[in-house]
Scaffold this active site. Structure first.
Site, short mmCIF file in Angstrom:
data_model
loop_
_atom_site.label_atom_id
_atom_site.label_comp_id
_atom_site.label_asym_id
_atom_site.label_seq_id
_atom_site.Cartn_x
_atom_site.Cartn_y
_atom_site.Cartn_z
N GLU A 1 89.61 19.23 39.60
CA GLU A 1 91.08 18.45 40.08
C GLU A 1 92.02 19.32 40.04
O GLU A 1 93.16 18.77 40.89
CB GLU A 1 90.69 17.48 38.92
CG GLU A 1 89.30 16.65 38.74
CD GLU A 1 88.76 17.21 37.89
OE1 GLU A 1 88.65 18.55 37.80
OE2 GLU A 1 87.12 16.76 38.09
N LYS B 1 94.88 37.38 44.88
CA LYS B 1 94.49 36.06 45.08
C LYS B 1 94.84 34.80 45.38
O LYS B 1 96.00 34.50 45.81
CB LYS B 1 94.12 36.10 43.07
CG LYS B 1 93.53 34.82 42.72
CD LYS B 1 92.06 35.14 43.33
CE LYS B 1 91.20 33.90 43.26
NZ LYS B 1 91.67 33.20 43.82
N THR B 2 94.00 34.06 46.26
CA THR B 2 94.06 33.20 47.17
C THR B 2 94.30 31.80 46.26
O THR B 2 93.37 31.51 45.32
CB THR B 2 93.84 32.97 48.31
OG1 THR B 2 92.67 33.01 47.75
CG2 THR B 2 93.70 34.44 49.19
N GLY B 3 94.97 30.51 47.14
CA GLY B 3 94.23 29.26 46.02
C GLY B 3 94.47 28.27 47.55
O GLY B 3 94.90 28.88 48.40
N SER C 1 93.89 28.10 43.37
CA SER C 1 93.02 28.76 42.34
C SER C 1 93.91 30.22 42.35
O SER C 1 93.34 30.81 41.70
CB SER C 1 91.69 29.46 43.13
OG SER C 1 90.82 28.21 43.29
#
Length: 286
Positions: A164, A230-232, A66
């Site tokens: 996905e 911002k993380t993912g 993300s």
């Protein structure tokens, strides 16, 4: 002679403090890799000059997850600056447009959301459906990759949609970046003429307002320090964060940290990223 002996003893007495100090950033990263049984990629870059201050596996590929949403909203803002988009434009969507983890967009099926609201949801809450709706406005994954090429990023690529793109298969180059490329792209979006000053402020504010990054670098941030991030995350052993940091409530450095191929739990991944962040901050303060 007695005075000299006392001075030496006094000096030696201070040495254990250095021995027991927190590890240097690269030492912490190596320790994290060992504890995670995975790979860590990291870069610390000066925001003003673009100079690399610390780097580890900075040119190796890692899943974006993300964190791509910052670049996505940068591309949206570039279209706003060009007169091809408006943050106030309302987008309507249907139930079938929603994907997993859409905490904001799922509440607005009846009334829709503006482009600006979708960007806020995508960055501050990591709303996946909001990201897909925005991605459609820039030409999908291929369109976002084309935008990256236009601004000089020849490495970062987006190939799939949410969710996905979070697959993070070992050795898969799809939907990946490198820490160095992501940091350079973020710097271009926030400091160059790729975006107007107004759009730069808006992109940064969305990152400041991030509400899902608490367990990572924010958990070790000293009082009075600035952070925008911002993380993912991926279920397949990956985790990441892109952030701007600085003392005195000023953004001074870009920090990008990615993990991949680790069997560690999400809590353990969060803890390791926080530990790397703490080592960077302590080294910075010396």
């Amino acid at each position: 002679m007695r005075y000299i002996r006392l001075c030496i003893i006094s000096l030696l007495a201070t040495l254990p403090l250095a021995v027991h100090a927190s590890p240097q950033p690269l030492e912490q990263i190596k320790l994290s890799e060992s504890q995670l049984s995975g790979r860590v990629g990291m870069i610390e870059m000066d925001l003003a000059s673009g100079r690399t201050l610390t780097a580890w596996r900075a040119d190796e590929r890692f899943p974006m997850m993300s964190t791509f949403k910052v670049v996505l909203c940068g591309a949206v803002l570039a279209r706003v600056d060009a007169g091809d988009e408006q943050l106030e434009r309302k987008i309507h969507y249907r139930q079938q447009d929603l994907v997993d983890y859409s905490p904001v967009s799922e509440k607005h099926l009846a009334d829709g959301m503006t482009v600006g609201e979708l960007c806020a949801a995508a960055i501050t809450m990591s709303d996946n459906s909001a990201a897909n709706l925005l991605l459609a406005t820039v030409g999908g994954p291929a369109g976002l990759t084309a935008f990256l090429r236009q601004i000089g990023d020849n490495v970062t690529r987006l190939d799939r949609w949410e969710t996905e793109l979070n697959e993070a298969l070992p050795g898969d180059a799809r939907d990946t970046t490198t820490p160095a490329s992501m940091a350079a792209t973020l710097r271009k979006l926030l400091t160059s003429q790729r975006l107007s000053a107004r759009s730069q402020r808006q992109l940064l504010q969305w990152m400041v307002d991030d509400r899902v990054a608490g367990p990572l670098i924010r958990s070790v941030l000293p009082a009075g320090w600035f952070i925008a991030d911002k993380t993912g995350a991926s279920e397949r052993g990956a985790r990441g964060i892109v952030a701007l940091l600085g003392p005195n409530n000023k953004a001074e450095r870009i920090v990008v940290i990615y993990l991949r191929d680790t069997p560690a739990s999400m809590a353990e991944r969060n803890q390791q990223i926080a530990g790397i962040g703490a080592a960077l901050i302590e080294h910075w303060q010396r």
